[in-house]
Write an enzyme that holds these catalytic residues in place. Structure first.
Site, PDB file in Angstrom:
ATOM      1  N   VAL A  11       0.827  -1.214   0.000  1.00 46.23           N
ATOM      2  CA  VAL A  11       0.000   0.000   0.000  1.00 46.23           C
ATOM      3  C   VAL A  11       0.859   1.261   0.000  1.00 46.23           C
ATOM      4  CG1 VAL A  11      -1.485   1.385   1.513  1.00 46.23           C
ATOM      5  CG2 VAL A  11      -2.074  -0.964   0.999  1.00 46.23           C
ATOM      6  N   LYS A  35      15.047  -2.688   1.863  1.00 41.45           N
ATOM      7  CA  LYS A  35      13.949  -2.246   0.987  1.00 41.45           C
ATOM      8  C   LYS A  35      14.159  -0.800   0.559  1.00 41.45           C
ATOM      9  CE  LYS A  35       9.698  -3.876   1.824  1.00 41.45           C
ATOM     10  NZ  LYS A  35       8.372  -4.062   2.428  1.00 41.45           N
ATOM     11  N   GLY A 257      -8.448 -14.967  -0.059  1.00 41.12           N
ATOM     12  CA  GLY A 257      -7.188 -15.058   0.676  1.00 41.12           C
ATOM     13  C   GLY A 257      -6.554 -13.693   0.707  1.00 41.12           C
ATOM     14  N   CYS A 260      -5.586  -9.161   3.361  1.00 38.01           N
ATOM     15  CA  CYS A 260      -6.631  -8.246   3.847  1.00 38.01           C
ATOM     16  C   CYS A 260      -7.910  -8.954   4.291  1.00 38.01           C
ATOM     17  CB  CYS A 260      -6.941  -7.206   2.775  1.00 38.01           C
ATOM     18  SG  CYS A 260      -5.587  -6.044   2.540  1.00 38.01           S
TER      19      CYS A 260
HETATM   20  N1  LIG Z   1      -2.192  -4.891   0.531  1.00 42.47           N
HETATM   21  C1  LIG Z   1      -3.279  -4.221   0.137  1.00 42.47           C
HETATM   22  O1  LIG Z   1      -3.676  -4.253  -1.024  1.00 42.47           O
HETATM   23  C2  LIG Z   1      -4.045  -3.360   1.125  1.00 42.47           C
HETATM   24  C3  LIG Z   1      -5.191  -2.659   0.692  1.00 42.47           C
HETATM   25  C4  LIG Z   1      -5.841  -1.819   1.591  1.00 42.47           C
HETATM   26  C5  LIG Z   1      -5.380  -1.704   2.890  1.00 42.47           C
HETATM   27  N2  LIG Z   1      -4.276  -2.421   3.288  1.00 42.47           N
HETATM   28  C6  LIG Z   1      -3.785  -2.230   4.653  1.00 42.47           C
HETATM   29  O2  LIG Z   1      -2.605  -1.421   4.574  1.00 42.47           O
HETATM   30  C7  LIG Z   1      -1.703  -1.808   5.602  1.00 42.47           C
HETATM   31  C8  LIG Z   1      -0.350  -2.177   4.976  1.00 42.47           C
HETATM   32  O3  LIG Z   1      -0.542  -3.303   4.140  1.00 42.47           O
HETATM   33  P1  LIG Z   1       0.604  -3.789   3.149  1.00 42.47           P
HETATM   34  O4  LIG Z   1       0.037  -4.919   2.375  1.00 42.47           O
HETATM   35  O5  LIG Z   1       1.159  -2.617   2.430  1.00 42.47           O
HETATM   36  O6  LIG Z   1       1.686  -4.333   4.205  1.00 42.47           O
HETATM   37  P2  LIG Z   1       3.231  -4.629   3.944  1.00 42.47           P
HETATM   38  O7  LIG Z   1       3.628  -5.612   4.978  1.00 42.47           O
HETATM   39  O8  LIG Z   1       3.461  -4.911   2.497  1.00 42.47           O
HETATM   40  O9  LIG Z   1       3.947  -3.231   4.256  1.00 42.47           O
HETATM   41  C9  LIG Z   1       4.149  -2.718   5.538  1.00 42.47           C
HETATM   42  C10 LIG Z   1       5.495  -1.989   5.543  1.00 42.47           C
HETATM   43  O10 LIG Z   1       5.655  -1.309   6.794  1.00 42.47           O
HETATM   44  C11 LIG Z   1       7.025  -1.372   7.149  1.00 42.47           C
HETATM   45  N3  LIG Z   1       7.152  -1.132   8.595  1.00 42.47           N
HETATM   46  C12 LIG Z   1       6.743  -1.913   9.623  1.00 42.47           C
HETATM   47  N4  LIG Z   1       7.049  -1.334  10.793  1.00 42.47           N
HETATM   48  C13 LIG Z   1       7.653  -0.155  10.498  1.00 42.47           C
HETATM   49  C14 LIG Z   1       8.200   0.879  11.288  1.00 42.47           C
HETATM   50  N5  LIG Z   1       8.161   0.849  12.616  1.00 42.47           N
HETATM   51  N6  LIG Z   1       8.755   1.938  10.664  1.00 42.47           N
HETATM   52  C15 LIG Z   1       8.791   2.010   9.314  1.00 42.47           C
HETATM   53  N7  LIG Z   1       8.287   1.041   8.504  1.00 42.47           N
HETATM   54  C16 LIG Z   1       7.718  -0.026   9.093  1.00 42.47           C
HETATM   55  C17 LIG Z   1       7.439  -2.787   6.738  1.00 42.47           C
HETATM   56  O11 LIG Z   1       8.839  -2.905   6.613  1.00 42.47           O
HETATM   57  C18 LIG Z   1       6.699  -2.933   5.414  1.00 42.47           C
HETATM   58  O12 LIG Z   1       7.505  -2.523   4.321  1.00 42.47           O
HETATM   59  C19 LIG Z   1      -2.370  -2.949   6.351  1.00 42.47           C
HETATM   60  O13 LIG Z   1      -3.075  -2.410   7.446  1.00 42.47           O
HETATM   61  C20 LIG Z   1      -3.352  -3.496   5.340  1.00 42.47           C
HETATM   62  O14 LIG Z   1      -4.452  -4.136   5.940  1.00 42.47           O
HETATM   63  C21 LIG Z   1      -3.598  -3.230   2.437  1.00 42.47           C
END
Ligand SMILES: NC(=O)c1ccc[n+]([C@@H]2O[C@H](COP(=O)([O-])OP(=O)(O)OC[C@H]3O[C@@H](n4cnc5c(N)ncnc54)[C@H](O)[C@@H]3O)[C@@H](O)[C@H]2O)c1
Length: 434
Positions: A11, A35, A257, A260
Protein backbone atom coordinates in the site's frame (compact mmCIF):
# COMPACT_ATOMS: atom_id res chain seq x y z
CA UNK A 1 2.39 19.41 -0.84
CA UNK A 2 5.04 17.68 1.25
CA UNK A 3 3.98 14.19 2.24
CA UNK A 4 5.62 11.36 4.16
CA UNK A 5 4.44 7.79 3.64
CA UNK A 6 5.53 5.56 6.51
CA UNK A 7 5.66 1.88 5.58
CA UNK A 8 6.45 1.29 1.89
CA UNK A 9 4.96 -2.17 1.34
CA UNK A 10 2.15 -2.97 -1.09
CA UNK A 11 0.00 0.00 0.00
CA UNK A 12 2.68 2.49 1.00
CA UNK A 13 4.73 2.16 -2.16
CA UNK A 14 1.69 2.66 -4.41
CA UNK A 15 0.54 5.60 -2.27
CA UNK A 16 3.98 7.24 -2.37
CA UNK A 17 4.51 6.69 -6.10
CA UNK A 18 1.01 7.86 -7.07
CA UNK A 19 1.07 10.97 -4.87
CA UNK A 20 4.43 11.88 -6.42
CA UNK A 21 2.99 11.19 -9.88
CA UNK A 22 0.20 13.74 -9.33
CA UNK A 23 2.74 16.37 -8.31
CA UNK A 24 3.38 16.13 -4.57
CA UNK A 25 6.85 15.90 -2.99
CA UNK A 26 6.92 12.55 -1.24
CA UNK A 27 9.31 10.81 1.12
CA UNK A 28 8.69 7.10 1.59
CA UNK A 29 9.96 5.75 4.90
CA UNK A 30 10.48 2.15 5.85
CA UNK A 31 12.20 0.44 8.74
CA UNK A 32 13.64 -2.15 6.35
CA UNK A 33 16.96 -0.63 5.21
CA UNK A 34 17.39 -3.15 2.39
CA UNK A 35 13.95 -2.25 0.99
CA UNK A 36 14.77 1.47 1.19
CA UNK A 37 18.05 0.91 -0.66
CA UNK A 38 16.32 -1.05 -3.43
CA UNK A 39 13.44 1.43 -3.77
CA UNK A 40 15.96 4.29 -3.94
CA UNK A 41 17.56 2.51 -6.91
CA UNK A 42 14.20 2.19 -8.69
CA UNK A 43 13.65 -1.48 -7.84
CA UNK A 44 10.03 -1.74 -6.64
CA UNK A 45 10.73 -4.91 -4.58
CA UNK A 46 7.16 -6.12 -5.19
CA UNK A 47 5.37 -6.91 -8.44
CA UNK A 48 2.47 -4.51 -8.95
CA UNK A 49 1.56 -3.49 -12.52
CA UNK A 50 2.63 0.07 -13.33
CA UNK A 51 4.43 0.84 -10.09
CA UNK A 52 7.96 0.38 -11.43
CA UNK A 53 7.49 3.08 -14.11
CA UNK A 54 6.00 5.51 -11.59
CA UNK A 55 8.78 4.81 -9.11
CA UNK A 56 11.55 5.35 -11.63
CA UNK A 57 9.98 8.44 -13.20
CA UNK A 58 9.41 10.19 -9.89
CA UNK A 59 12.81 9.26 -8.47
CA UNK A 60 14.32 10.79 -11.60
CA UNK A 61 12.30 14.02 -11.44
CA UNK A 62 13.13 14.39 -7.72
CA UNK A 63 9.55 14.29 -6.41
CA UNK A 64 10.05 10.93 -4.68
CA UNK A 65 12.76 9.73 -2.31
CA UNK A 66 13.10 7.10 0.37
CA UNK A 67 14.64 6.97 3.83
CA UNK A 68 14.71 4.85 6.95
CA UNK A 69 14.35 7.93 9.11
CA UNK A 70 10.95 8.84 10.54
CA UNK A 71 12.60 11.99 11.93
CA UNK A 72 13.38 13.06 8.35
CA UNK A 73 9.77 12.44 7.31
CA UNK A 74 8.35 14.42 10.22
CA UNK A 75 10.75 17.29 9.61
CA UNK A 76 9.99 17.58 5.89
CA UNK A 77 6.26 16.82 5.61
CA UNK A 78 2.98 18.30 6.80
CA UNK A 79 0.98 15.16 6.06
CA UNK A 80 2.22 11.81 7.38
CA UNK A 81 0.50 8.69 6.01
CA UNK A 82 0.66 5.58 8.14
CA UNK A 83 0.89 2.52 5.89
CA UNK A 84 2.48 -0.06 8.17
CA UNK A 85 1.13 -3.57 8.60
CA UNK A 86 -1.73 -4.54 10.91
CA UNK A 87 -1.44 -8.34 10.85
CA UNK A 88 -3.76 -10.66 12.77
CA UNK A 89 -2.92 -11.90 16.24
CA UNK A 90 -3.68 -15.48 17.20
CA UNK A 91 -7.12 -14.51 18.55
CA UNK A 92 -8.02 -12.71 15.29
CA UNK A 93 -7.68 -9.20 16.67
CA UNK A 94 -5.47 -6.72 14.81
CA UNK A 95 -1.86 -6.47 15.95
CA UNK A 96 -1.35 -2.72 16.20
CA UNK A 97 2.23 -2.81 17.43
CA UNK A 98 3.63 -1.34 14.18
CA UNK A 99 1.10 1.51 14.34
CA UNK A 100 1.95 2.16 17.97
CA UNK A 101 5.71 2.07 17.38
CA UNK A 102 5.49 4.54 14.50
CA UNK A 103 3.16 6.86 16.47
CA UNK A 104 5.58 6.89 19.39
CA UNK A 105 8.49 7.71 17.16
CA UNK A 106 6.61 10.47 15.36
CA UNK A 107 5.74 11.96 18.77
CA UNK A 108 9.42 12.31 19.67
CA UNK A 109 10.05 14.43 16.57
CA UNK A 110 6.94 16.62 16.50
CA UNK A 111 7.87 20.28 16.56
CA UNK A 112 5.14 22.03 14.62
CA UNK A 113 1.71 21.08 13.29
CA UNK A 114 1.46 17.74 11.48
CA UNK A 115 -1.51 15.76 10.16
CA UNK A 116 -1.15 12.04 10.77
CA UNK A 117 -3.38 9.98 8.46
CA UNK A 118 -4.25 6.32 8.98
CA UNK A 119 -4.15 4.44 5.69
CA UNK A 120 -3.43 1.08 7.27
CA UNK A 121 -6.64 -0.84 7.98
CA UNK A 122 -7.26 -0.40 11.69
CA UNK A 123 -10.01 -1.10 14.20
CA UNK A 124 -12.42 1.70 14.98
CA UNK A 125 -11.04 3.97 17.73
CA UNK A 126 -7.42 3.43 16.71
CA UNK A 127 -7.15 7.16 15.97
CA UNK A 128 -8.02 7.87 19.60
CA UNK A 129 -5.12 5.66 20.70
CA UNK A 130 -2.78 7.33 18.22
CA UNK A 131 -3.78 10.76 19.57
CA UNK A 132 -3.16 9.63 23.12
CA UNK A 133 0.22 8.19 22.14
CA UNK A 134 1.22 11.40 20.36
CA UNK A 135 0.23 13.45 23.41
CA UNK A 136 1.95 11.14 25.90
CA UNK A 137 5.26 10.80 24.06
CA UNK A 138 5.50 14.40 22.90
CA UNK A 139 4.94 15.44 26.52
CA UNK A 140 1.77 17.26 25.54
CA UNK A 141 3.68 19.89 23.54
CA UNK A 142 2.70 18.94 20.02
CA UNK A 143 0.17 20.38 17.63
CA UNK A 144 -1.35 17.66 15.46
CA UNK A 145 -4.51 16.06 14.08
CA UNK A 146 -5.20 12.41 13.35
CA UNK A 147 -7.38 11.51 10.36
CA UNK A 148 -8.47 8.32 8.62
CA UNK A 149 -8.19 7.86 4.85
CA UNK A 150 -8.77 4.15 4.29
CA UNK A 151 -7.29 2.51 1.23
CA UNK A 152 -9.51 0.58 -1.19
CA UNK A 153 -7.00 -0.29 -3.91
CA UNK A 154 -6.83 -3.89 -5.10
CA UNK A 155 -3.47 -5.60 -5.47
CA UNK A 156 -2.96 -6.30 -9.15
CA UNK A 157 -4.58 -3.01 -10.21
CA UNK A 158 -3.53 -0.79 -7.30
CA UNK A 159 -1.93 1.97 -9.36
CA UNK A 160 -4.96 2.35 -11.60
CA UNK A 161 -7.28 2.14 -8.57
CA UNK A 162 -5.29 4.77 -6.69
CA UNK A 163 -5.18 7.22 -9.58
CA UNK A 164 -8.82 6.66 -10.55
CA UNK A 165 -10.67 5.72 -7.37
CA UNK A 166 -14.40 5.06 -7.02
CA UNK A 167 -14.38 7.24 -3.93
CA UNK A 168 -12.10 8.83 -1.37
CA UNK A 169 -13.17 8.54 2.26
CA UNK A 170 -11.88 11.27 4.54
CA UNK A 171 -12.43 10.74 8.24
CA UNK A 172 -11.45 14.07 9.73
CA UNK A 173 -11.60 15.59 13.21
CA UNK A 174 -11.90 19.24 12.11
CA UNK A 175 -11.80 21.71 9.19
CA UNK A 176 -8.03 22.10 9.31
CA UNK A 177 -7.47 18.39 8.64
CA UNK A 178 -10.28 18.33 6.05
CA UNK A 179 -8.75 21.29 4.24
CA UNK A 180 -5.34 19.65 3.99
CA UNK A 181 -6.70 16.35 2.69
CA UNK A 182 -8.96 18.07 0.15
CA UNK A 183 -5.97 20.05 -1.08
CA UNK A 184 -3.93 16.85 -1.35
CA UNK A 185 -6.62 15.10 -3.38
CA UNK A 186 -7.73 18.18 -5.36
CA UNK A 187 -6.75 16.58 -8.67
CA UNK A 188 -8.81 13.44 -8.07
CA UNK A 189 -12.15 13.53 -9.83
CA UNK A 190 -14.34 11.19 -7.77
CA UNK A 191 -16.86 11.41 -4.95
CA UNK A 192 -15.18 12.44 -1.71
CA UNK A 193 -16.97 11.42 1.44
CA UNK A 194 -16.17 13.56 4.47
CA UNK A 195 -17.03 12.00 7.78
CA UNK A 196 -15.76 11.61 11.32
CA UNK A 197 -12.71 9.47 12.00
CA UNK A 198 -14.50 6.53 13.65
CA UNK A 199 -16.99 6.24 10.80
CA UNK A 200 -14.17 6.20 8.25
CA UNK A 201 -12.41 3.43 10.18
CA UNK A 202 -15.65 1.41 10.19
CA UNK A 203 -16.23 2.01 6.45
CA UNK A 204 -13.02 0.13 5.61
CA UNK A 205 -13.71 -2.93 7.74
CA UNK A 206 -17.39 -2.92 6.71
CA UNK A 207 -16.46 -2.78 3.00
CA UNK A 208 -13.92 -5.61 3.10
CA UNK A 209 -16.18 -7.77 5.25
CA UNK A 210 -19.08 -7.21 2.84
CA UNK A 211 -16.97 -8.26 -0.14
CA UNK A 212 -15.83 -11.35 1.77
CA UNK A 213 -19.47 -12.05 2.56
CA UNK A 214 -20.36 -11.98 -1.15
CA UNK A 215 -17.57 -14.47 -1.87
CA UNK A 216 -18.57 -16.86 0.89
CA UNK A 217 -22.21 -16.52 -0.12
CA UNK A 218 -21.60 -17.56 -3.72
CA UNK A 219 -19.33 -20.37 -2.51
CA UNK A 220 -22.19 -21.64 -0.37
CA UNK A 221 -24.50 -21.44 -3.38
CA UNK A 222 -21.88 -23.33 -5.42
CA UNK A 223 -21.95 -26.15 -2.87
CA UNK A 224 -25.74 -26.19 -3.09
CA UNK A 225 -25.59 -26.31 -6.89
CA UNK A 226 -23.23 -29.30 -6.72
CA UNK A 227 -25.63 -31.10 -4.38
CA UNK A 228 -28.70 -30.26 -6.49
CA UNK A 229 -27.11 -30.46 -9.97
CA UNK A 230 -27.58 -26.75 -10.61
CA UNK A 231 -25.11 -24.43 -12.31
CA UNK A 232 -23.63 -21.69 -10.15
CA UNK A 233 -22.40 -19.55 -13.05
CA UNK A 234 -25.99 -19.25 -14.29
CA UNK A 235 -27.25 -18.63 -10.76
CA UNK A 236 -24.66 -15.85 -10.35
CA UNK A 237 -25.67 -14.36 -13.71
CA UNK A 238 -29.32 -14.52 -12.74
CA UNK A 239 -28.63 -12.87 -9.39
CA UNK A 240 -26.21 -10.33 -10.78
CA UNK A 241 -28.69 -8.94 -13.28
CA UNK A 242 -30.55 -7.54 -10.29
CA UNK A 243 -29.10 -4.04 -9.91
CA UNK A 244 -29.48 -4.31 -6.13
CA UNK A 245 -27.09 -7.28 -6.13
CA UNK A 246 -24.67 -6.73 -9.04
CA UNK A 247 -22.29 -9.19 -10.70
CA UNK A 248 -19.09 -8.33 -8.84
CA UNK A 249 -17.62 -10.82 -6.40
CA UNK A 250 -20.07 -13.58 -7.30
CA UNK A 251 -17.31 -15.90 -8.51
CA UNK A 252 -17.09 -19.17 -6.62
CA UNK A 253 -13.80 -20.91 -6.02
CA UNK A 254 -11.12 -21.68 -3.49
CA UNK A 255 -12.23 -18.79 -1.31
CA UNK A 256 -10.79 -15.42 -0.47
CA UNK A 257 -7.19 -15.06 0.68
CA UNK A 258 -4.53 -12.39 0.75
CA UNK A 259 -3.34 -10.15 3.51
CA UNK A 260 -6.63 -8.25 3.85
CA UNK A 261 -9.97 -10.09 3.71
CA UNK A 262 -9.15 -12.99 6.08
CA UNK A 263 -7.59 -10.74 8.71
CA UNK A 264 -10.08 -7.91 8.29
CA UNK A 265 -13.09 -10.21 8.74
CA UNK A 266 -11.54 -11.64 11.92
CA UNK A 267 -10.59 -8.20 13.21
CA UNK A 268 -14.11 -6.87 12.52
CA UNK A 269 -15.62 -9.82 14.41
CA UNK A 270 -13.28 -9.04 17.31
CA UNK A 271 -14.17 -5.33 17.21
CA UNK A 272 -17.91 -6.02 17.08
CA UNK A 273 -17.84 -8.53 19.88
CA UNK A 274 -15.71 -6.20 21.98
CA UNK A 275 -18.47 -3.62 21.55
CA UNK A 276 -21.18 -6.14 22.46
CA UNK A 277 -22.47 -6.72 18.92
CA UNK A 278 -23.35 -10.24 17.73
CA UNK A 279 -21.12 -10.81 14.67
CA UNK A 280 -22.59 -14.23 13.78
CA UNK A 281 -22.95 -13.34 10.09
CA UNK A 282 -19.22 -12.73 9.71
CA UNK A 283 -18.37 -15.84 11.70
CA UNK A 284 -20.34 -17.76 9.08
CA UNK A 285 -18.44 -15.98 6.30
CA UNK A 286 -15.14 -17.03 7.85
CA UNK A 287 -16.34 -20.59 8.43
CA UNK A 288 -17.45 -21.05 4.82
CA UNK A 289 -14.12 -19.69 3.63
CA UNK A 290 -12.11 -22.02 5.84
CA UNK A 291 -13.93 -25.01 4.34
CA UNK A 292 -12.96 -24.27 0.73
CA UNK A 293 -9.59 -26.03 0.69
CA UNK A 294 -11.12 -29.16 2.22
CA UNK A 295 -13.81 -29.24 -0.47
CA UNK A 296 -11.22 -29.01 -3.22
CA UNK A 297 -9.17 -31.79 -1.66
CA UNK A 298 -12.38 -33.86 -1.55
CA UNK A 299 -12.81 -33.25 -5.28
CA UNK A 300 -9.28 -34.47 -5.90
CA UNK A 301 -9.98 -37.52 -3.79
CA UNK A 302 -13.15 -38.24 -5.79
CA UNK A 303 -11.09 -38.09 -8.96
CA UNK A 304 -7.90 -39.83 -7.80
CA UNK A 305 -9.15 -42.02 -4.93
CA UNK A 306 -5.83 -42.19 -3.03
CA UNK A 307 -3.70 -39.03 -2.91
CA UNK A 308 -0.56 -40.62 -1.48
CA UNK A 309 2.22 -40.45 -4.13
CA UNK A 310 -0.08 -38.87 -6.74
CA UNK A 311 1.45 -35.99 -8.67
CA UNK A 312 -0.62 -32.82 -8.62
CA UNK A 313 0.19 -29.76 -10.71
CA UNK A 314 -0.92 -26.51 -9.10
CA UNK A 315 -1.27 -23.59 -11.50
CA UNK A 316 -1.20 -20.28 -9.66
CA UNK A 317 0.31 -19.61 -6.25
CA UNK A 318 -0.37 -15.88 -5.71
CA UNK A 319 -3.52 -15.13 -3.72
CA UNK A 320 -4.98 -13.54 -6.86
CA UNK A 321 -3.78 -12.85 -10.40
CA UNK A 322 -1.48 -9.93 -11.35
CA UNK A 323 0.42 -9.89 -8.05
CA UNK A 324 3.35 -11.73 -6.51
CA UNK A 325 1.70 -11.58 -3.07
CA UNK A 326 1.30 -15.00 -1.50
CA UNK A 327 0.17 -13.87 1.95
CA UNK A 328 -2.87 -15.96 2.86
CA UNK A 329 -2.89 -17.53 -0.60
CA UNK A 330 -5.40 -20.41 -0.85
CA UNK A 331 -3.02 -22.10 -3.31
CA UNK A 332 -0.34 -22.42 -0.65
CA UNK A 333 -2.81 -23.73 1.92
CA UNK A 334 -3.82 -26.30 -0.69
CA UNK A 335 -0.19 -27.19 -1.39
CA UNK A 336 0.54 -27.73 2.29
CA UNK A 337 -2.59 -29.85 2.69
CA UNK A 338 -1.68 -32.03 -0.30
CA UNK A 339 1.88 -32.49 0.94
CA UNK A 340 0.43 -33.75 4.23
CA UNK A 341 -1.65 -36.21 2.21
CA UNK A 342 1.57 -37.53 0.66
CA UNK A 343 1.11 -36.01 -2.80
CA UNK A 344 3.96 -34.84 -5.03
CA UNK A 345 3.58 -31.26 -6.28
CA UNK A 346 4.57 -29.52 -9.49
CA UNK A 347 4.00 -25.79 -9.11
CA UNK A 348 3.76 -22.86 -11.48
CA UNK A 349 3.03 -19.16 -11.10
CA UNK A 350 4.16 -16.38 -13.47
CA UNK A 351 5.16 -14.02 -10.62
CA UNK A 352 4.90 -15.60 -7.18
CA UNK A 353 7.34 -18.54 -7.32
CA UNK A 354 10.30 -16.74 -5.69
CA UNK A 355 8.17 -15.81 -2.70
CA UNK A 356 6.55 -19.26 -2.55
CA UNK A 357 9.96 -20.92 -2.36
CA UNK A 358 10.62 -18.97 0.84
CA UNK A 359 7.36 -20.04 2.42
CA UNK A 360 6.88 -23.69 1.45
CA UNK A 361 9.19 -26.03 3.31
CA UNK A 362 11.97 -27.29 1.03
CA UNK A 363 11.04 -30.79 -0.09
CA UNK A 364 12.03 -33.22 -2.79
CA UNK A 365 8.28 -33.67 -3.31
CA UNK A 366 7.92 -30.10 -4.64
CA UNK A 367 9.11 -28.97 -8.08
CA UNK A 368 8.92 -25.37 -9.33
CA UNK A 369 8.27 -25.28 -13.07
CA UNK A 370 8.86 -22.64 -15.73
CA UNK A 371 5.54 -23.02 -17.51
CA UNK A 372 2.10 -24.48 -16.82
CA UNK A 373 2.70 -27.07 -19.54
CA UNK A 374 5.90 -28.17 -17.81
CA UNK A 375 4.15 -28.35 -14.43
CA UNK A 376 1.55 -30.67 -15.97
CA UNK A 377 4.14 -33.25 -17.07
CA UNK A 378 3.39 -36.53 -15.32
CA UNK A 379 0.55 -35.03 -13.28
CA UNK A 380 -2.37 -37.17 -12.20
CA UNK A 381 -4.39 -33.97 -11.85
CA UNK A 382 -3.94 -30.32 -12.70
CA UNK A 383 -5.49 -27.81 -10.29
CA UNK A 384 -6.08 -24.18 -11.27
CA UNK A 385 -5.71 -22.37 -7.96
CA UNK A 386 -5.29 -18.75 -9.15
CA UNK A 387 -7.09 -17.37 -12.19
CA UNK A 388 -4.12 -15.96 -14.11
CA UNK A 389 -5.47 -15.37 -17.64
CA UNK A 390 -2.51 -17.28 -19.17
CA UNK A 391 -3.94 -20.55 -17.84
CA UNK A 392 -6.83 -20.15 -20.27
CA UNK A 393 -4.35 -19.93 -23.13
CA UNK A 394 -2.19 -22.99 -22.43
CA UNK A 395 -1.38 -25.53 -25.09
CA UNK A 396 -4.06 -27.99 -24.02
CA UNK A 397 -3.02 -30.60 -26.58
CA UNK A 398 0.51 -30.61 -25.10
CA UNK A 399 -0.90 -30.78 -21.60
CA UNK A 400 -3.15 -33.70 -22.58
CA UNK A 401 -0.19 -35.45 -24.16
CA UNK A 402 2.05 -35.16 -21.10
CA UNK A 403 -0.21 -35.66 -18.07
CA UNK A 404 -0.37 -39.05 -16.41
CA UNK A 405 -4.15 -38.86 -16.19
CA UNK A 406 -6.22 -36.07 -17.82
CA UNK A 407 -8.02 -34.60 -14.81
CA UNK A 408 -8.48 -30.84 -14.50
CA UNK A 409 -9.77 -29.42 -11.22
CA UNK A 410 -10.65 -25.83 -12.02
CA UNK A 411 -10.64 -24.18 -8.61
CA UNK A 412 -11.57 -20.81 -10.13
CA UNK A 413 -13.98 -21.84 -12.92
CA UNK A 414 -11.55 -20.26 -15.38
CA UNK A 415 -11.93 -22.67 -18.27
CA UNK A 416 -14.70 -23.73 -20.58
CA UNK A 417 -15.41 -27.43 -19.95
CA UNK A 418 -17.04 -27.84 -23.35
CA UNK A 419 -13.68 -27.06 -25.00
CA UNK A 420 -11.70 -29.41 -22.77
CA UNK A 421 -13.89 -32.46 -22.57
CA UNK A 422 -13.55 -33.21 -26.32
CA UNK A 423 -9.76 -33.30 -25.75
CA UNK A 424 -10.30 -36.08 -23.25
CA UNK A 425 -10.11 -34.09 -20.02
CA UNK A 426 -12.24 -34.99 -17.04
CA UNK A 427 -13.26 -31.50 -15.87
CA UNK A 428 -14.20 -30.71 -12.29
CA UNK A 429 -15.19 -27.12 -11.65
CA UNK A 430 -16.84 -25.42 -8.69
CA UNK A 431 -20.63 -25.60 -8.57
CA UNK A 432 -20.84 -26.52 -12.24
CA UNK A 433 -23.25 -29.13 -13.52
CA UNK A 434 -21.57 -32.53 -13.83
N1 LIG B 1 -2.19 -4.89 0.53
C1 LIG B 1 -3.28 -4.22 0.14
O1 LIG B 1 -3.68 -4.25 -1.02
C2 LIG B 1 -4.04 -3.36 1.12
C3 LIG B 1 -5.19 -2.66 0.69
C4 LIG B 1 -5.84 -1.82 1.59
C5 LIG B 1 -5.38 -1.70 2.89
N2 LIG B 1 -4.28 -2.42 3.29
C6 LIG B 1 -3.78 -2.23 4.65
O2 LIG B 1 -2.61 -1.42 4.57
C7 LIG B 1 -1.70 -1.81 5.60
C8 LIG B 1 -0.35 -2.18 4.98
O3 LIG B 1 -0.54 -3.30 4.14
P1 LIG B 1 0.60 -3.79 3.15
O4 LIG B 1 0.04 -4.92 2.37
O5 LIG B 1 1.16 -2.62 2.43
O6 LIG B 1 1.69 -4.33 4.20
P2 LIG B 1 3.23 -4.63 3.94
O7 LIG B 1 3.63 -5.61 4.98
O8 LIG B 1 3.46 -4.91 2.50
O9 LIG B 1 3.95 -3.23 4.26
C9 LIG B 1 4.15 -2.72 5.54
C10 LIG B 1 5.49 -1.99 5.54
O10 LIG B 1 5.66 -1.31 6.79
C11 LIG B 1 7.02 -1.37 7.15
N3 LIG B 1 7.15 -1.13 8.59
C12 LIG B 1 6.74 -1.91 9.62
N4 LIG B 1 7.05 -1.33 10.79
C13 LIG B 1 7.65 -0.15 10.50
C14 LIG B 1 8.20 0.88 11.29
N5 LIG B 1 8.16 0.85 12.62
N6 LIG B 1 8.75 1.94 10.66
C15 LIG B 1 8.79 2.01 9.31
N7 LIG B 1 8.29 1.04 8.50
C16 LIG B 1 7.72 -0.03 9.09
C17 LIG B 1 7.44 -2.79 6.74
O11 LIG B 1 8.84 -2.90 6.61
C18 LIG B 1 6.70 -2.93 5.41
O12 LIG B 1 7.50 -2.52 4.32
C19 LIG B 1 -2.37 -2.95 6.35
O13 LIG B 1 -3.07 -2.41 7.45
C20 LIG B 1 -3.35 -3.50 5.34
O14 LIG B 1 -4.45 -4.14 5.94
C21 LIG B 1 -3.60 -3.23 2.44
Amino acid sequence: MDVAVIGTGYVGLVTAACLAEVGHRVIGIDGDADKVARLSQGDPVIYEPGVEELLQRNLANGRLRFSVSIAEGVASSTILFLCVGTPPRLDGSADLSQVEAVSREIAHHLESYRLLVEKSTVPVRTATWIERTLRLYSRGQADFDVASNPEFTREGSAVEDFLHPDRIVLGVPNRRAAGLLHELYAGFDCPKLDTDVSTAEIIKHASNSFLALKISYINLIADLCEAANGDVATVAAGMGLDARIGRAFLHPGLGYGGSCFPKDVLAFIDIGEGLGVDMAILKGVDQVNRGRIGRLVDKLRQALWVLQDKTVAIWGLAFKPHTDDIRGAPALALAERLLKEGAVLRLHDPRAMPRARHVLLPSDRVAYCDSPEQAAIGAHAVVIATEWPLYREVDWAAVRENVATPILVDGRNLCDPSALEPLGFEYLGIGRRA
